[in-house]
Motif scaffolding. Structure first.
Motif, PDB file in Angstrom:
ATOM      1  N   TYR A 199      11.024  25.712  -6.627  1.00  0.00           N
ATOM      2  CA  TYR A 199      12.381  26.279  -6.596  1.00  0.00           C
ATOM      3  C   TYR A 199      13.383  25.149  -6.830  1.00  0.00           C
ATOM      4  CZ  TYR A 199      16.550  28.712  -4.832  1.00  0.00           C
ATOM      5  OH  TYR A 199      17.792  29.265  -4.711  1.00  0.00           O
TER       6      TYR A 199
ATOM      7  N   ILE B 152       9.035  36.549  -4.848  1.00  0.00           N
ATOM      8  CA  ILE B 152       9.834  35.324  -4.819  1.00  0.00           C
ATOM      9  C   ILE B 152       9.992  34.751  -6.222  1.00  0.00           C
ATOM     10  CG2 ILE B 152       9.822  32.897  -4.082  1.00  0.00           C
ATOM     11  CD1 ILE B 152       8.581  33.871  -1.422  1.00  0.00           C
TER      12      ILE B 152
ATOM     13  N   PHE C 119      17.271  34.633  -5.916  1.00  0.00           N
ATOM     14  CA  PHE C 119      16.475  34.228  -4.755  1.00  0.00           C
ATOM     15  C   PHE C 119      17.320  33.407  -3.786  1.00  0.00           C
ATOM     16  CE2 PHE C 119      13.637  30.955  -2.797  1.00  0.00           C
ATOM     17  CZ  PHE C 119      12.931  31.812  -1.957  1.00  0.00           C
TER      18      PHE C 119
ATOM     19  N   TYR D  52      16.737  31.323  -0.285  1.00  0.00           N
ATOM     20  CA  TYR D  52      15.655  30.779   0.526  1.00  0.00           C
ATOM     21  C   TYR D  52      15.655  31.335   1.940  1.00  0.00           C
ATOM     22  CZ  TYR D  52      11.977  27.241   0.620  1.00  0.00           C
ATOM     23  OH  TYR D  52      10.762  26.597   0.620  1.00  0.00           O
TER      24      TYR D  52
ATOM     25  N   TYR E 160      13.882  34.655   3.072  1.00  0.00           N
ATOM     26  CA  TYR E 160      12.436  34.683   3.293  1.00  0.00           C
ATOM     27  C   TYR E 160      11.984  33.685   4.355  1.00  0.00           C
ATOM     28  CZ  TYR E 160      11.999  37.632  -0.847  1.00  0.00           C
ATOM     29  OH  TYR E 160      12.092  38.675  -1.734  1.00  0.00           O
TER      30      TYR E 160
END
Length: 390
Positions: free
Chosen positions: A34, A62, A71, A73, A76
């Motif tokens: 990421y 994801i 997305f 972080y 999740y």
């Protein structure tokens, strides 16, 4: 937990692995990239085939969101150490989430307690918007908020609240939660009537100094230390936050002057807000004598002490002493700050040099005098022209 030999038989997708503690399978871990950072995060699924499948589905979700740029972080992994890098923004973040974070950051940066308190008051005023998701906040909501608030508070207060909200939501842009700050460019004056602080006669609405007759009545109605405080403020133009912080070492009875070094704000003593606020003010023999009398009453470091032997709280003085004095004097109630305005207006009417008055009051420049006392300055200048022409 299951044995390592049994866990190794489970089907695993790429990026999904099992962590072991000795010969036991302890947890499932996801691996993905990421923003160029290799990430490994443990998920709470049980180590069995169903758990492995669920972890695989989560990893696919994801990666899909990363590809779309949606997305977050913290959605999740809210307890991950990686949030120090990626931030704690979540998809469903609310207005209150960001305002709270803004205030916490202000406290961590060591901003003045009075500033933080102001932010907290604005946060309370924003309560109708607290639960609104930042991604859903729009200008129509802001317009409705402003109109509803205008029935309870002044436009300036609303503007202050929106200013805090605007600054707080700048972080939502950094977090890429929104592309544009919904409060940016929003003007309160476009939606409600904003009263001008200055009227057609150049009179500042917040400036209502006491007349000489009113001052005499106030002096007559006061007594003891309370009277000394009022006389001192009237003679020097100091702020309430400054006289409560005045110490004996700041008073020179020989040269007859007091030096303002500190102020009490939100119950904390600190240096003056600006360099210009640190200043020396000459005092008359009468004022020097009343200060000497007050200092001789006690052993405290402070000049003015209340009946409990403690230095004063300015709010307590205003509520419990000042208000009673004005009531007894039958003088229309105004805040003690009007003594400062009275000092300024009186000196302007006497023709004092404006730069000198600026220094005495702790301003940066005469511009602040023009903003607050423009009508008094104009009146003096007209009076001077008439006298010179006679």
């Amino acid at each position: 937990m299951i044995l390592k030999k049994d866990a190794e038989k489970l089907k695993k997708a790429r990026g999904v692995s099992i962590r072991y503690n000795n010969e036991l399978a302890s947890s499932i871990q996801l691996a993905f990239t990421y923003k160029g950072v290799q990430c490994r995060e443990t998920v709470g699924y049980q180590v069995n085939q169903q758990g492995m499948n669920s972890a695989s589905n989560m990893l696919g979700e994801i990666k899909n969101k990363i590809a779309k740029g949606t997305f977050f972080y913290a959605d999740y992994f809210p307890k991950s150490k990686k949030l120090e890098i990626f931030g704690g923004a979540v998809t469903g973040a609310t207005v209150k989430d960001y305002v709270d974070r803004y205030i916490e950051n202000a406290e961590e940066r060591g901003l003045a307690p009075s500033t933080v308190t102001g932010y907290k008051k604005s946060r309370n005023g924003l309560k109708p918007l607290w639960l609104v998701k930042v991604t859903e906040l729009d200008q129509l909501m802001l317009v409705n908020f402003v109109k509803a608030s205008s029935a309870k508070v002044k436009a300036k207060t609303i503007s202050n609240r929106l200013s805090v909200l605007r600054s707080a939501l700048d972080d939502a842009i950094i977090d890429k939660l929104v592309v544009q700050n919904p409060v940016a460019g929003f003007k309160v004056s476009k939606h409600i009537k904003v009263e001008s602080n200055v009227n057609a006669r150049k009179q500042h609405n917040a400036v209502t100094p006491f007349s000489p007759n009113e001052i005499d009545k106030i002096f007559e109605a006061a007594e003891g230390t309370v009277k000394a405080i009022i006389q001192f403020c009237n003679a020097t133009g100091v702020r309430s936050s400054e006289w409560v912080a005045l110490k004996k070492q700041d008073v020179c009875l020989i040269s007859r002057e007091v030096t303002i070094y500190e102020a009490v704000v939100e119950k904390q003593t600190k240096g003056t807000k600006t360099i210009s606020g640190r200043r020396s003010i000459p005092i008359s023999r009468e004022v020097a004598e009343l200060l000497e009398e007050e200092m001789d009453k006690h052993d405290s470091d402070y000049v003015f002490i209340n009946s409990k032997g403690e230095h004063w709280n300015q709010d307590s003085f205003r509520k419990h002493q000042w208000s009673k004095v004005l009531e007894k004097a039958e003088v229309k109630y105004r805040y003690p700050y009007q003594l400062r305005h009275t000092f300024a207006a009186r000196n302007i009417s006497k023709g004092i040099n404006l730069w000198k008055l600026t220094k005495l009051m702790g301003h940066k420049s005469p511009q602040q005098l023009y903003q607050h006392y423009g009508n008094f300055i104009d009146a003096y200048e007209k009076k001077s022209k008439r006298e010179n022409a006679a």
